[in-house]
Design a protein around this motif. Structure first.
Motif, PDB file in Angstrom:
ATOM      1  N   UNK A  89       6.612 -45.370  22.942  1.00  0.00           N
ATOM      2  CA  UNK A  89       5.859 -45.013  21.742  1.00  0.00           C
ATOM      3  C   UNK A  89       6.387 -45.838  20.588  1.00  0.00           C
ATOM      4  N   UNK A  90       5.498 -46.472  19.844  1.00  0.00           N
ATOM      5  CA  UNK A  90       5.894 -47.309  18.708  1.00  0.00           C
ATOM      6  C   UNK A  90       4.818 -47.261  17.642  1.00  0.00           C
ATOM      7  N   UNK A  91       5.214 -47.776  16.469  1.00  0.00           N
ATOM      8  CA  UNK A  91       4.274 -47.888  15.354  1.00  0.00           C
ATOM      9  C   UNK A  91       3.535 -49.207  15.489  1.00  0.00           C
ATOM     10  N   UNK A  92       2.230 -49.188  15.281  1.00  0.00           N
ATOM     11  CA  UNK A  92       1.412 -50.383  15.465  1.00  0.00           C
ATOM     12  C   UNK A  92       1.853 -51.496  14.522  1.00  0.00           C
ATOM     13  N   UNK A  93       2.249 -51.131  13.297  1.00  0.00           N
ATOM     14  CA  UNK A  93       2.659 -52.149  12.329  1.00  0.00           C
ATOM     15  C   UNK A  93       4.008 -52.761  12.652  1.00  0.00           C
ATOM     16  N   UNK A  94       4.803 -52.159  13.529  1.00  0.00           N
ATOM     17  CA  UNK A  94       6.092 -52.729  13.929  1.00  0.00           C
ATOM     18  C   UNK A  94       7.248 -51.828  13.588  1.00  0.00           C
ATOM     19  N   UNK A  95       7.593 -51.704  12.302  1.00  0.00           N
ATOM     20  CA  UNK A  95       8.739 -50.892  11.882  1.00  0.00           C
ATOM     21  C   UNK A  95       8.395 -49.407  11.972  1.00  0.00           C
ATOM     22  N   UNK A  96       9.407 -48.580  12.335  1.00  0.00           N
ATOM     23  CA  UNK A  96       9.158 -47.134  12.432  1.00  0.00           C
ATOM     24  C   UNK A  96       9.159 -46.467  11.062  1.00  0.00           C
ATOM     25  N   UNK A  97       8.253 -46.834  10.237  1.00  0.00           N
ATOM     26  CA  UNK A  97       8.151 -46.269   8.897  1.00  0.00           C
ATOM     27  C   UNK A  97       6.707 -46.312   8.446  1.00  0.00           C
ATOM     28  N   UNK A 148       1.291 -41.461   1.752  1.00  0.00           N
ATOM     29  CA  UNK A 148      -0.114 -41.516   1.335  1.00  0.00           C
ATOM     30  C   UNK A 148      -0.969 -42.395   2.201  1.00  0.00           C
ATOM     31  N   UNK A 149      -0.345 -43.167   3.106  1.00  0.00           N
ATOM     32  CA  UNK A 149      -1.102 -44.018   4.010  1.00  0.00           C
ATOM     33  C   UNK A 149      -1.011 -43.471   5.423  1.00  0.00           C
ATOM     34  N   UNK A 150      -2.063 -43.749   6.286  1.00  0.00           N
ATOM     35  CA  UNK A 150      -2.040 -43.211   7.646  1.00  0.00           C
ATOM     36  C   UNK A 150      -1.006 -43.938   8.518  1.00  0.00           C
ATOM     37  N   UNK A 151      -0.546 -43.233   9.505  1.00  0.00           N
ATOM     38  CA  UNK A 151       0.419 -43.766  10.470  1.00  0.00           C
ATOM     39  C   UNK A 151      -0.289 -43.927  11.809  1.00  0.00           C
ATOM     40  N   UNK A 152      -0.301 -45.169  12.335  1.00  0.00           N
ATOM     41  CA  UNK A 152      -0.954 -45.441  13.618  1.00  0.00           C
ATOM     42  C   UNK A 152       0.119 -45.698  14.673  1.00  0.00           C
ATOM     43  N   UNK A 153       0.080 -44.898  15.742  1.00  0.00           N
ATOM     44  CA  UNK A 153       1.043 -45.001  16.832  1.00  0.00           C
ATOM     45  C   UNK A 153       0.337 -45.501  18.081  1.00  0.00           C
ATOM     46  N   UNK A 154       1.069 -46.191  18.941  1.00  0.00           N
ATOM     47  CA  UNK A 154       0.538 -46.679  20.204  1.00  0.00           C
ATOM     48  C   UNK A 154       1.483 -46.280  21.324  1.00  0.00           C
ATOM     49  N   UNK A 200      11.633 -39.745  21.809  1.00  0.00           N
ATOM     50  CA  UNK A 200      11.160 -39.259  20.508  1.00  0.00           C
ATOM     51  C   UNK A 200      11.268 -40.390  19.494  1.00  0.00           C
ATOM     52  N   UNK A 201      10.227 -40.569  18.725  1.00  0.00           N
ATOM     53  CA  UNK A 201      10.182 -41.606  17.696  1.00  0.00           C
ATOM     54  C   UNK A 201      10.242 -40.935  16.331  1.00  0.00           C
ATOM     55  N   UNK A 202      11.319 -41.246  15.592  1.00  0.00           N
ATOM     56  CA  UNK A 202      11.458 -40.748  14.220  1.00  0.00           C
ATOM     57  C   UNK A 202      10.931 -41.805  13.263  1.00  0.00           C
ATOM     58  N   UNK A 203      10.076 -41.395  12.384  1.00  0.00           N
ATOM     59  CA  UNK A 203       9.420 -42.321  11.456  1.00  0.00           C
ATOM     60  C   UNK A 203       9.897 -42.030  10.040  1.00  0.00           C
ATOM     61  N   UNK A 204      10.333 -43.086   9.362  1.00  0.00           N
ATOM     62  CA  UNK A 204      10.768 -42.971   7.970  1.00  0.00           C
ATOM     63  C   UNK A 204       9.564 -43.022   7.046  1.00  0.00           C
TER      64      UNK A 204
END
Length: 789
Positions: free
Chosen positions: A462-470, A474-480, A542-546
């Motif tokens: 599991x990762x963030x589409x944009x690369x960094x886990x943050x 106010x903006x959406x978070x896209x996970x893959x 588990x992916x922790x997102x900042x």
């Protein structure tokens, strides 16, 4: 005297005026009929007569005298007349049957002052065109039409001219009902099937535009009709094709024309008979051995015909609109094949020659020899490395040759030539399988079955589409979520904490969009994946997102604020109200362009920059910008810094100014004392007569101790203007010292002599010559200053 005069009239001519009847022929050309009032034809003697509503003249043929009708002679004493009305009517009525006689009557009602004869010039128009003219002593004129035709339909109007006066009637619409019977002719009386019949319909006495209707009449069927509009002809031509089954044909036609929003129709023409001959007979189609056969038997079809002439003839055999065979310029067609179930159906044999076509149909039934085989699998979905068994069978039938095949885009792949197949499968064995059975050359195949072989899914990542886990607040978070291995389809589930957020079925990956990310979200994300493999579910880490909070409200301050002494230290403080660390701070000074003077990243909400030594070049406007991983630059309000002189610099300047002033004062005082000392010596040696002069004593009543300033009761408010006097060595022969002369005495003595106006010879002894510039005082102020040099 008659109103019709004749110039040089031959004895053979009638003395009466001409009656002209202009009738329009079929092609629109006018035929002019002339007659006397008694009805005699004078066309040969009258010449060509041209008449319109406004003008009427008679042109005589060459060599013949001119005839003119004038009414001017009526204007004699006692001969007065007037038109009451001019009327036009038609007999027998305004609706006249085609072919019946018709009369157009023009009547003039005239009142006269006396009983005298009056010649009337009658003119009748149809649709604005001249059709009739007459000159008569009577009050009316009659335009006779022996046989009315549809072309006589129109608006009629008459005009009467007499004695130079003209009056017209109202218009009258005359409708000639009915049309002449059309004439129909056929190009041929006998034709072949497939040819065409060319017809011509004509309305000889009618005027276009016209509508023509043609009919093709067959026994026991509805006539076929064709319609043609002719705008410029009174005839029309059409073609009718002769079809299969046409034997004896009849044709007729009729016409129509449009009259004042209504249609007038003619009667039907004569019927024309056309005989049809067959170019060939209807074909025969035979089936051997019979129309009911069994699969595997050979079927033979034969189609034949008899033709009148063997040219351009074609025989075609079809089944369900598919052409099986064809021949040209032959009388027989043959077709043979091994019968299958698909051969059951309707067969069509068609013979064509030109436009002619005839056909024959037969129905063939093929009985089934054996049913289609059935393919069965031990299981349709299984794990890789498991064993798969495929079995092929025919219900109630054992004697067949079986084979098992796998479907492929490039062609079926043979796997086994028996009814059963057992194999250990891999993922590559996924696909469609069939079996075939053959009996007596008839091959049938089963319906395909689908076999799916599954490899287990690997642990998903599991990762963030944009690369960094943050993610920016106010903006959406896209996970893959991805699984590197595993046979699709794979079902992915996304979790936020322990709550299932979304389920997606895809091939190798799935995405999830979280649009509700809060600043204090501390729940981790995870996903799991599974397919139809028996191994079950695999779960990701588990992916922790900042959550990155954007910068808000940057501000810039300085100590000291506003004015800073040159050379002193200044501290700039840039801070933000809110924002995730680290924060990148930059301070700029505005000049011709913005100059970056400080840059630093801090894990804090503020940064301080100490500027050690301020110079005059540091004067200007400053602002700071702050940014973080949200990639939003926030700019502070600007502040203005003015660099001023330091205190010790101000002291040095003040001291230098004071010392300069003190030096100047001291030098001036020393110079003044030296001048005063030199002035006292000559004044003590001057003789009494010079001091006894009353005018001098009165003018110098009071004298200041230093000898440079004077004051008196008359000079309190005066201002001084100065006149420069050159004093040099005295000439002993001059009695007076005028303004601007030279004095060879001491400065004070020369001044007193100058003021008293004494003779220069009164001096007891000579003094060294002194060059003195004396400024002539003019009293314009409260003091008088004498400047010397």
């Amino acid at each position: 005297m008659s109103s019709c005069t004749q110039l040089a009239q031959p004895s053979s001519w009638s003395s009466t005026c001409l009656l002209v009847n202009r009738k329009t022929d079929f092609f629109g050309e006018s035929q002019v009929h002339t007659a006397t009032a008694e009805g005699k034809d004078l066309a040969g003697a009258s010449g060509l007569f041209h008449k319109t509503r406004e003008n009427m003249e008679l042109d005589s043929p060459p060599g013949r005298p001119a005839v003119s009708c004038k009414g001017s002679e009526l204007y004699t004493q006692g001969r007065v007349f007037t038109f009451n009305t001019v009327e036009i009517n038609v007999q027998p009525s305004v609706k006249v049957k085609n072919g019946a006689p018709m009369s157009i009557i023009c009547h003039a009602d005239i009142s006269k002052s006396a009983d005298f004869q009056l010649k009337h010039n009658f003119t009748i128009f149809k649709d604005g065109k001249l059709v009739f003219m007459a000159v008569s002593d009577k009050d009316d004129a009659r335009y006779e039409v022996p046989m009315a035709r549809s072309s006589d339909t129109g608006e009629y109007e008459c005009t009467v001219e007499a004695g130079g006066k003209t009056k017209s009637s109202n218009s009258l619409h005359v409708w000639v009902t009915g049309m002449t019977k059309p004439i129909l002719t056929a190009e041929k009386k006998e034709v072949l099937e497939g040819e065409v019949v060319k017809l011509r319909c004509e309305l000889p006495e009618e005027v276009p535009p016209l509508y023509f209707y043609f009919r093709k009449i067959k026994m026991n069927s509805t006539p076929k009709e064709k319609y043609v509009f002719e705008a410029y002809k009174n005839y029309s031509e059409v073609e009718f094709s002769v079809e299969e089954g046409d034997n004896i044909l009849q044709f007729d036609c009729f016409g129509k024309r449009h009259v004042q929003r209504e249609f007038d129709s003619s009667e039907h023409s004569n019927k024309t008979l056309v005989t049809v001959r067959e170019p060939f007979i209807k074909p025969t189609l035979s089936v051997k051995p019979s129309r009911n056969i069994t699969e595997g038997d050979r079927i033979q079809l034969e189609c034949s015909t008899v033709v009148a002439r063997m040219r351009d003839i074609e025989i075609i055999l079809q089944k369900n609109k598919t052409i099986l065979n064809s021949v040209r310029d032959e009388k027989v067609l043959k077709y043979s094949a091994v019968a299958t179930l698909e051969d059951s159906g309707e067969y069509l044999c068609k013979v064509e020659q030109g436009r002619a076509s005839k056909s024959t149909k037969v129905n063939v039934v093929v009985s089934e020899l054996f049913p289609k085989p059935t393919l069965a699998a031990s299981m349709n979905k299984l794990d890789e490395n498991r064993e798969l068994t495929l079995s092929c069978s025919i219900s109630g039938f054992q004697r067949a040759k079986f084979s098992v095949l796998r479907r492929n885009s490039n062609g079926d792949v043979l796997l086994e030539t028996s009814r059963n197949l057992t194999m250990r499968v891999s993922v590559n064995d996924t696909g469609s399988y069939i079996c075939k059975a053959e009996v007596k050359g008839i091959v049938k195949e089963s319906k395909p079955i689908r076999i799916n072989v599954y490899a287990p899914v690997s642990k998903p990542t599991l990762s963030v589409v944009s690369g960094l886990p943050e993610v920016v607040l106010g903006k959406p978070l896209q996970l893959i979520c991805r699984s590197a291995r595993g046979t699709p389809p794979i079902t992915f589930k996304f979790y936020k904490g322990n709550v299932t957020k979304e389920t997606v079925t895809n091939d190798t990956y799935a995405t999830f969009l979280d649009e509700n990310v809060g600043q204090n979200d501390k729940k981790g994300y995870k996903c799991d994946a599974r397919n139809n493999h028996s191994s079950g579910v695999k779960t990701s880490n588990i992916l922790n997102v900042t959550v990155v909070v954007p910068i808000r409200n940057a501000s810039l301050g300085s100590i000291p604020y506003g004015e800073v002494e040159e050379g002193s230290e200044t501290a700039f403080l840039c801070s933000v109200k809110e924002g995730s660390w680290p924060i990148h701070f930059r301070i700029f000074r505005k000049a011709d362009r913005d100059v970056l003077v400080f840059e630093q990243s801090e894990h804090a909400d503020r940064v301080m920059w100490r500027k050690g030594t301020m110079s005059r070049q540091d004067t200007g406007t400053y602002y700071c910008m702050a940014s973080n991983r949200a990639n939003v630059d926030v700019k502070s309000h600007p502040i203005t810094i003015s660099v001023i002189l330091a205190s010790w610099q101000k002291g040095v300047i003040v001291a230098f100014v004071l010392i300069s002033i003190a030096g100047a004062v001291t030098l001036a005082l020393w110079w003044f004392l030296c001048k005063k000392k030199k002035a006292k010596g000559p004044s003590m040696e001057m003789s009494g007569p010079a001091l006894a002069t009353n005018s001098t004593s009165e003018k110098l009543a009071r004298q200041h101790n230093d000898g440079d300033y004077y004051s008196g009761p008359d000079l309190e408010s005066a201002e001084v203007e100065y006149t420069e006097v050159e004093v040099s060595t005295l000439d002993p022969h001059k009695a007076l010292l005028p303004l601007g002369s030279s004095c060879g005495l001491a400065l004070s003595t020369c001044m007193r002599l100058y003021r008293a106006g004494l003779p220069a010879g009164t001096l007891s002894r000579r003094q060294p010559a002194v060059n003195l510039h004396v400024i002539e005082p003019k009293f314009t102020g409260s003091h008088l200053k004498l400047a010397t040099g």
